[in-house]
Scaffold this motif. Structure first.
Motif, PDB file in Angstrom:
ATOM      1  N   ILE A  12       0.866  -1.181   0.000  1.00  0.00           N
ATOM      2  CA  ILE A  12       0.000   0.000   0.000  1.00  0.00           C
ATOM      3  C   ILE A  12       0.906   1.236   0.000  1.00  0.00           C
ATOM      4  O   ILE A  12       1.908   1.286   0.720  1.00  0.00           O
ATOM      5  CB  ILE A  12      -0.972  -0.017   1.197  1.00  0.00           C
ATOM      6  CG1 ILE A  12      -2.007   1.102   1.046  1.00  0.00           C
ATOM      7  CG2 ILE A  12      -0.237   0.028   2.526  1.00  0.00           C
ATOM      8  CD1 ILE A  12      -3.199   0.954   1.969  1.00  0.00           C
ATOM      9  N   HIS A  14       1.380   5.759  -0.511  1.00  0.00           N
ATOM     10  CA  HIS A  14       0.722   7.026  -0.180  1.00  0.00           C
ATOM     11  C   HIS A  14      -0.343   7.377  -1.227  1.00  0.00           C
ATOM     12  O   HIS A  14      -1.319   8.052  -0.920  1.00  0.00           O
ATOM     13  CB  HIS A  14       1.739   8.163  -0.089  1.00  0.00           C
ATOM     14  CG  HIS A  14       2.586   8.114   1.141  1.00  0.00           C
ATOM     15  ND1 HIS A  14       2.157   7.652   2.363  1.00  0.00           N
ATOM     16  CD2 HIS A  14       3.879   8.487   1.336  1.00  0.00           C
ATOM     17  CE1 HIS A  14       3.124   7.741   3.247  1.00  0.00           C
ATOM     18  NE2 HIS A  14       4.191   8.240   2.642  1.00  0.00           N
ATOM     19  N   HIS A  16      -2.355   5.193  -2.652  1.00  0.00           N
ATOM     20  CA  HIS A  16      -3.542   4.464  -2.206  1.00  0.00           C
ATOM     21  C   HIS A  16      -4.199   5.165  -1.014  1.00  0.00           C
ATOM     22  O   HIS A  16      -5.409   5.379  -1.001  1.00  0.00           O
ATOM     23  CB  HIS A  16      -3.181   3.038  -1.762  1.00  0.00           C
ATOM     24  CG  HIS A  16      -2.711   2.144  -2.846  1.00  0.00           C
ATOM     25  ND1 HIS A  16      -1.507   1.482  -2.774  1.00  0.00           N
ATOM     26  CD2 HIS A  16      -3.267   1.766  -4.022  1.00  0.00           C
ATOM     27  CE1 HIS A  16      -1.360   0.738  -3.855  1.00  0.00           C
ATOM     28  NE2 HIS A  16      -2.405   0.909  -4.639  1.00  0.00           N
ATOM     29  N   THR A  17      -3.373   5.495  -0.011  1.00  0.00           N
ATOM     30  CA  THR A  17      -3.951   6.073   1.199  1.00  0.00           C
ATOM     31  C   THR A  17      -4.587   7.439   0.918  1.00  0.00           C
ATOM     32  O   THR A  17      -5.608   7.769   1.509  1.00  0.00           O
ATOM     33  CB  THR A  17      -2.924   6.171   2.341  1.00  0.00           C
ATOM     34  OG1 THR A  17      -1.804   6.947   1.922  1.00  0.00           O
ATOM     35  CG2 THR A  17      -2.466   4.787   2.774  1.00  0.00           C
ATOM     36  N   ASP A  18      -4.008   8.180  -0.007  1.00  0.00           N
ATOM     37  CA  ASP A  18      -4.602   9.462  -0.411  1.00  0.00           C
ATOM     38  C   ASP A  18      -6.003   9.238  -0.988  1.00  0.00           C
ATOM     39  O   ASP A  18      -6.964   9.901  -0.591  1.00  0.00           O
ATOM     40  CB  ASP A  18      -3.693  10.141  -1.442  1.00  0.00           C
ATOM     41  CG  ASP A  18      -4.307  11.400  -2.029  1.00  0.00           C
ATOM     42  OD1 ASP A  18      -4.636  12.323  -1.253  1.00  0.00           O
ATOM     43  OD2 ASP A  18      -4.459  11.457  -3.263  1.00  0.00           O
ATOM     44  N   ILE A  20      -7.943   6.602  -0.601  1.00  0.00           N
ATOM     45  CA  ILE A  20      -8.817   6.031   0.428  1.00  0.00           C
ATOM     46  C   ILE A  20      -9.316   7.122   1.367  1.00  0.00           C
ATOM     47  O   ILE A  20     -10.510   7.180   1.678  1.00  0.00           O
ATOM     48  CB  ILE A  20      -8.078   4.912   1.199  1.00  0.00           C
ATOM     49  CG1 ILE A  20      -7.857   3.710   0.269  1.00  0.00           C
ATOM     50  CG2 ILE A  20      -8.851   4.510   2.456  1.00  0.00           C
ATOM     51  CD1 ILE A  20      -6.834   2.704   0.762  1.00  0.00           C
ATOM     52  N   GLN A  21      -8.447   7.998   1.802  1.00  0.00           N
ATOM     53  CA  GLN A  21      -8.868   9.087   2.697  1.00  0.00           C
ATOM     54  C   GLN A  21      -9.874  10.011   2.013  1.00  0.00           C
ATOM     55  O   GLN A  21     -10.856  10.438   2.630  1.00  0.00           O
ATOM     56  CB  GLN A  21      -7.645   9.875   3.177  1.00  0.00           C
ATOM     57  CG  GLN A  21      -6.798   9.086   4.144  1.00  0.00           C
ATOM     58  CD  GLN A  21      -5.422   9.695   4.368  1.00  0.00           C
ATOM     59  OE1 GLN A  21      -5.008  10.626   3.689  1.00  0.00           O
ATOM     60  NE2 GLN A  21      -4.697   9.142   5.324  1.00  0.00           N
ATOM     61  N   ALA A  55      -1.761  -2.560   5.343  1.00  0.00           N
ATOM     62  CA  ALA A  55      -2.835  -1.625   4.992  1.00  0.00           C
ATOM     63  C   ALA A  55      -3.461  -1.047   6.254  1.00  0.00           C
ATOM     64  O   ALA A  55      -3.714   0.163   6.344  1.00  0.00           O
ATOM     65  CB  ALA A  55      -3.888  -2.313   4.131  1.00  0.00           C
ATOM     66  N   ARG A  56      -3.697  -1.891   7.241  1.00  0.00           N
ATOM     67  CA  ARG A  56      -4.282  -1.395   8.497  1.00  0.00           C
ATOM     68  C   ARG A  56      -3.346  -0.414   9.185  1.00  0.00           C
ATOM     69  O   ARG A  56      -3.794   0.596   9.721  1.00  0.00           O
ATOM     70  CB  ARG A  56      -4.625  -2.572   9.404  1.00  0.00           C
ATOM     71  CG  ARG A  56      -5.821  -3.356   8.901  1.00  0.00           C
ATOM     72  CD  ARG A  56      -6.170  -4.540   9.785  1.00  0.00           C
ATOM     73  NE  ARG A  56      -7.333  -5.226   9.229  1.00  0.00           N
ATOM     74  CZ  ARG A  56      -7.400  -6.533   9.011  1.00  0.00           C
ATOM     75  NH1 ARG A  56      -6.369  -7.323   9.329  1.00  0.00           N
ATOM     76  NH2 ARG A  56      -8.480  -7.065   8.484  1.00  0.00           N
ATOM     77  N   ALA A  58      -1.082   1.525   7.715  1.00  0.00           N
ATOM     78  CA  ALA A  58      -1.028   2.750   6.913  1.00  0.00           C
ATOM     79  C   ALA A  58      -2.302   3.576   7.041  1.00  0.00           C
ATOM     80  O   ALA A  58      -2.263   4.797   6.871  1.00  0.00           O
ATOM     81  CB  ALA A  58      -0.774   2.407   5.448  1.00  0.00           C
ATOM     82  N   LEU A  59      -3.422   2.926   7.362  1.00  0.00           N
ATOM     83  CA  LEU A  59      -4.705   3.620   7.445  1.00  0.00           C
ATOM     84  C   LEU A  59      -5.154   3.850   8.880  1.00  0.00           C
ATOM     85  O   LEU A  59      -6.293   4.251   9.117  1.00  0.00           O
ATOM     86  CB  LEU A  59      -5.780   2.820   6.691  1.00  0.00           C
ATOM     87  CG  LEU A  59      -5.527   2.707   5.200  1.00  0.00           C
ATOM     88  CD1 LEU A  59      -6.416   1.641   4.577  1.00  0.00           C
ATOM     89  CD2 LEU A  59      -5.731   4.056   4.525  1.00  0.00           C
ATOM     90  N   HIS A 147       4.038   4.453   4.023  1.00  0.00           N
ATOM     91  CA  HIS A 147       3.999   4.599   5.482  1.00  0.00           C
ATOM     92  C   HIS A 147       5.285   3.993   6.065  1.00  0.00           C
ATOM     93  O   HIS A 147       5.820   3.027   5.510  1.00  0.00           O
ATOM     94  CB  HIS A 147       2.754   3.857   5.994  1.00  0.00           C
ATOM     95  CG  HIS A 147       2.506   4.011   7.445  1.00  0.00           C
ATOM     96  ND1 HIS A 147       3.115   3.209   8.388  1.00  0.00           N
ATOM     97  CD2 HIS A 147       1.690   4.856   8.128  1.00  0.00           C
ATOM     98  CE1 HIS A 147       2.691   3.549   9.591  1.00  0.00           C
ATOM     99  NE2 HIS A 147       1.824   4.554   9.462  1.00  0.00           N
TER     100      HIS A 147
END
Length: 161
Positions: A12, A14, A16-18, A20-21, A55-56, A58-59, A147
């Motif tokens: 995962i 940044h 992806h996390t961008d 997702i957020q 993933a958990r 990072a999120l 992350h």
């Protein structure tokens, strides 16, 4: 409304996390679906359990985001959760054709499920999991792209190879 953001997340990033957020701001609940069986041309660096844990990590802190594995058709996973929307990311024009085909197939399988495309913030548009894995495998610093927990896992994995 419930949405699903699917992927292999190996690892995962940044980017992806961008997405997702930002998706989490649009929907009351966003389920990050980690594909247990990536496409035949992909060989994951991390096991399914490792990808879920990363993933958990990072999120961490996203109140309306859940991370779950799935090994079914995406539309069946969407149905199982009562979701109405699939959220997909488009980094570049080159992603569009493939993503359009996926969205069209999913629409044929479940006409009531919509696909929404989001583009990442500009500073993340070039990041892909495969590029991050390649940089890490060649000894490069990937801390700007993932992350810290993911960067450490990549470094450990590369050292074990």
């Amino acid at each position: 409304m419930i949405a699903v953001y699917p992927g292999t997340f190996d690892p995962i990033t940044h980017g992806h996390t961008d997405l997702i957020q930002r998706g989490a701001r649009l929907f009351e609940r966003l389920i990050v679906g980690v594909a247990a069986n990536p496409s035949p041309n992909k060989r994951p660096a991390f096991s399914l359990e490792e990808r879920l844990q990363l993933a958990r990590a990072a999120l961490n802190g996203a109140a309306n985001v859940e991370v779950e594995a799935f090994s079914t058709l995406l539309v069946d996973f969407v149905d199982y959760h009562g979701a109405q929307v699939i959220v997909r990311g488009l980094r570049a024009v080159s992603d569009f054709e493939y993503e359009f085909q996926l969205a069209s197939m999913n629409r044929q399988l479940r006409a009531e499920v919509e696909t929404v495309f989001l583009t990442p913030s500009e500073q993340y548009a070039f990041i892909s999991s495969s590029l991050v894995r390649e940089v890490a495998a060649l000894g490069g610093d990937v801390s700007r792209f993932v992350h810290p927990t993911v960067a450490a896992a990549l470094k450990e994995r590369v050292c074990r190879v």
